[in-house]
Motif scaffolding. Structure first.
Motif, PDB file in Angstrom:
ATOM      1  N   VAL A  97       4.657  12.814   0.745  1.00  0.00           N
ATOM      2  CA  VAL A  97       4.165  12.524  -0.609  1.00  0.00           C
ATOM      3  C   VAL A  97       3.148  13.599  -0.964  1.00  0.00           C
ATOM      4  O   VAL A  97       2.344  14.009  -0.126  1.00  0.00           O
ATOM      5  CB  VAL A  97       3.503  11.127  -0.667  1.00  0.00           C
ATOM      6  N   HIS A  98       3.195  14.044  -2.220  1.00  0.00           N
ATOM      7  CA  HIS A  98       2.237  15.061  -2.663  1.00  0.00           C
ATOM      8  C   HIS A  98       1.313  14.442  -3.699  1.00  0.00           C
ATOM      9  O   HIS A  98       1.696  14.196  -4.830  1.00  0.00           O
ATOM     10  CB  HIS A  98       2.978  16.267  -3.253  1.00  0.00           C
ATOM     11  N   ASN A  99       0.071  14.174  -3.298  1.00  0.00           N
ATOM     12  CA  ASN A  99      -0.959  13.646  -4.198  1.00  0.00           C
ATOM     13  C   ASN A  99      -2.108  14.653  -4.240  1.00  0.00           C
ATOM     14  O   ASN A  99      -3.203  14.381  -3.791  1.00  0.00           O
ATOM     15  CB  ASN A  99      -1.478  12.290  -3.703  1.00  0.00           C
ATOM     16  N   GLY A 100      -1.831  15.821  -4.751  1.00  0.00           N
ATOM     17  CA  GLY A 100      -2.831  16.882  -4.728  1.00  0.00           C
ATOM     18  C   GLY A 100      -2.760  17.675  -3.434  1.00  0.00           C
ATOM     19  O   GLY A 100      -3.083  18.844  -3.386  1.00  0.00           O
ATOM     20  N   LYS A 101      -2.350  17.016  -2.362  1.00  0.00           N
ATOM     21  CA  LYS A 101      -2.085  17.680  -1.085  1.00  0.00           C
ATOM     22  C   LYS A 101      -0.975  16.890  -0.384  1.00  0.00           C
ATOM     23  O   LYS A 101      -0.727  15.724  -0.685  1.00  0.00           O
ATOM     24  CB  LYS A 101      -3.337  17.746  -0.210  1.00  0.00           C
ATOM     25  N   TRP A 102      -0.288  17.543   0.510  1.00  0.00           N
ATOM     26  CA  TRP A 102       0.812  16.887   1.211  1.00  0.00           C
ATOM     27  C   TRP A 102       0.274  15.912   2.242  1.00  0.00           C
ATOM     28  O   TRP A 102      -0.686  16.203   2.948  1.00  0.00           O
ATOM     29  CB  TRP A 102       1.697  17.912   1.915  1.00  0.00           C
ATOM     30  N   GLU A 103       0.912  14.748   2.304  1.00  0.00           N
ATOM     31  CA  GLU A 103       0.603  13.767   3.342  1.00  0.00           C
ATOM     32  C   GLU A 103       1.862  12.979   3.676  1.00  0.00           C
ATOM     33  O   GLU A 103       2.842  13.014   2.939  1.00  0.00           O
ATOM     34  CB  GLU A 103      -0.536  12.845   2.900  1.00  0.00           C
ATOM     35  N   LEU A 104       1.815  12.300   4.795  1.00  0.00           N
ATOM     36  CA  LEU A 104       2.937  11.471   5.230  1.00  0.00           C
ATOM     37  C   LEU A 104       2.539  10.016   5.133  1.00  0.00           C
ATOM     38  O   LEU A 104       1.464   9.626   5.594  1.00  0.00           O
ATOM     39  CB  LEU A 104       3.319  11.804   6.685  1.00  0.00           C
ATOM     40  N   ILE A 105       3.407   9.216   4.519  1.00  0.00           N
ATOM     41  CA  ILE A 105       3.167   7.773   4.465  1.00  0.00           C
ATOM     42  C   ILE A 105       4.369   7.076   5.085  1.00  0.00           C
ATOM     43  O   ILE A 105       5.465   7.628   5.143  1.00  0.00           O
ATOM     44  CB  ILE A 105       2.924   7.273   3.018  1.00  0.00           C
ATOM     45  N   GLU A 106       4.136   5.863   5.560  1.00  0.00           N
ATOM     46  CA  GLU A 106       5.217   5.121   6.214  1.00  0.00           C
ATOM     47  C   GLU A 106       6.326   4.806   5.226  1.00  0.00           C
ATOM     48  O   GLU A 106       6.082   4.527   4.062  1.00  0.00           O
ATOM     49  CB  GLU A 106       4.680   3.838   6.841  1.00  0.00           C
ATOM     50  N   GLY A 107       7.556   4.850   5.719  1.00  0.00           N
ATOM     51  CA  GLY A 107       8.730   4.539   4.910  1.00  0.00           C
ATOM     52  C   GLY A 107       9.684   5.721   4.874  1.00  0.00           C
ATOM     53  O   GLY A 107       9.421   6.764   5.459  1.00  0.00           O
ATOM     54  N   SER A 108      10.793   5.532   4.185  1.00  0.00           N
ATOM     55  CA  SER A 108      11.777   6.612   4.064  1.00  0.00           C
ATOM     56  C   SER A 108      12.114   6.816   2.589  1.00  0.00           C
ATOM     57  O   SER A 108      11.994   5.910   1.781  1.00  0.00           O
ATOM     58  CB  SER A 108      13.034   6.301   4.873  1.00  0.00           C
ATOM     59  N   ASP A 109      12.521   8.037   2.267  1.00  0.00           N
ATOM     60  CA  ASP A 109      12.903   8.368   0.893  1.00  0.00           C
ATOM     61  C   ASP A 109      14.318   7.864   0.623  1.00  0.00           C
ATOM     62  O   ASP A 109      15.203   7.985   1.468  1.00  0.00           O
ATOM     63  CB  ASP A 109      12.893   9.889   0.689  1.00  0.00           C
ATOM     64  N   VAL A 110      14.509   7.306  -0.568  1.00  0.00           N
ATOM     65  CA  VAL A 110      15.855   6.910  -1.009  1.00  0.00           C
ATOM     66  C   VAL A 110      16.094   7.477  -2.399  1.00  0.00           C
ATOM     67  O   VAL A 110      15.159   7.680  -3.165  1.00  0.00           O
ATOM     68  CB  VAL A 110      16.047   5.371  -1.030  1.00  0.00           C
ATOM     69  N   ASN A 111      17.336   7.761  -2.694  1.00  0.00           N
ATOM     70  CA  ASN A 111      17.753   8.294  -3.992  1.00  0.00           C
ATOM     71  C   ASN A 111      17.023   9.578  -4.380  1.00  0.00           C
ATOM     72  O   ASN A 111      16.680   9.773  -5.544  1.00  0.00           O
ATOM     73  CB  ASN A 111      17.590   7.237  -5.096  1.00  0.00           C
ATOM     74  N   LEU A 112      16.805  10.452  -3.412  1.00  0.00           N
ATOM     75  CA  LEU A 112      16.276  11.772  -3.743  1.00  0.00           C
ATOM     76  C   LEU A 112      17.358  12.510  -4.510  1.00  0.00           C
ATOM     77  O   LEU A 112      18.504  12.579  -4.068  1.00  0.00           O
ATOM     78  CB  LEU A 112      15.937  12.554  -2.476  1.00  0.00           C
ATOM     79  N   GLU A 113      17.004  13.043  -5.656  1.00  0.00           N
ATOM     80  CA  GLU A 113      17.967  13.715  -6.528  1.00  0.00           C
ATOM     81  C   GLU A 113      19.188  12.821  -6.782  1.00  0.00           C
ATOM     82  O   GLU A 113      20.316  13.294  -6.884  1.00  0.00           O
ATOM     83  CB  GLU A 113      18.366  15.068  -5.949  1.00  0.00           C
ATOM     84  N   ALA A 114      18.946  11.524  -6.833  1.00  0.00           N
ATOM     85  CA  ALA A 114      19.946  10.487  -7.156  1.00  0.00           C
ATOM     86  C   ALA A 114      21.088  10.395  -6.148  1.00  0.00           C
ATOM     87  O   ALA A 114      22.103   9.778  -6.436  1.00  0.00           O
ATOM     88  CB  ALA A 114      20.501  10.692  -8.566  1.00  0.00           C
ATOM     89  N   LEU A 115      20.939  10.972  -4.959  1.00  0.00           N
ATOM     90  CA  LEU A 115      22.046  10.953  -4.013  1.00  0.00           C
ATOM     91  C   LEU A 115      21.613  10.841  -2.560  1.00  0.00           C
ATOM     92  O   LEU A 115      22.284  10.193  -1.759  1.00  0.00           O
ATOM     93  CB  LEU A 115      22.875  12.248  -4.191  1.00  0.00           C
TER      94      LEU A 115
END
Length: 182
Positions: A97-115
């Protein structure tokens, strides 16, 4: 009658000859040309279909590779700029996740670029105490006698659905904390 035939111009003689003796040749030529065009079309259509399908797959593979690379680079950056690796519990799944700086949060990405789906797995690393070589031990934990507190194994998986089924690519990275020497 022959004299009338001879009085005609050469162009008219040819036309008259074709009108009298060659009836139906034009139809035969048209049928043959349609048949040849049909055979060419039957050969080209499957090839075009294959090329279009392969192009679409290549586009998906390229996008997935870029997402994989991004996740590996972000994870490397986060680990190199963080002094406290304990905040990343292992084994666990994270997403960038990028909130002014890159960090890692728990969970996984879904539907990145709708696919695409993407997950970053962080695992502990165990090493042979004599050789320093990495040991593939699923039971590696901080209580394991060969546990290396300065290393983490990062595994990134990007997956997507295609008509032929689920596709995925994987990449891994071994991150080693740089020890400060004074």
């Amino acid at each position: 009658m022959q004299q009338a035939w001879l009085k005609l111009s050469p162009n008219m003689r040819t036309r008259k000859y074709w009108q009298q003796n060659c009836n139906g040749y034009f139809i035969m030529e048209a049928i043959l040309s349609v048949a040849i065009m049909g055979m060419i079309a039957v050969t080209i259509m499957p090839t075009l279909n294959f090329l279009l399908t392969r192009t679409k797959k290549s586009i998906h593979e390229t996008e997935a590779t870029l997402l994989l690379q991004e996740a590996l680079e972000v994870t490397y950056h986060v680990f190199m700029t963080t002094n406290d690796w304990v905040t990343f519990t292992a084994p666990n799944v994270y997403k960038p996740v990028h909130n002014g700086k890159w960090e890692l949060i728990e969970g996984s990405d879904v539907n990145l670029e709708a696919l695409f789906g993407r997950k970053i797995e962080i695992n502990f690393v165990c090493r042979n105490t004599e050789t320093g070589m990495q040991i593939e031990d699923p039971g590696c934990s901080p209580t394991h006698p060969s546990f290396d507190p300065n290393s983490r194994k990062i595994m990134v998986t990007v997956s997507w659905n295609e008509p032929s089924g689920l596709r995925e690519i994987k990449g891994d990275l071994l991150v080693i904390k740089q020890l400060q020497t004074n």
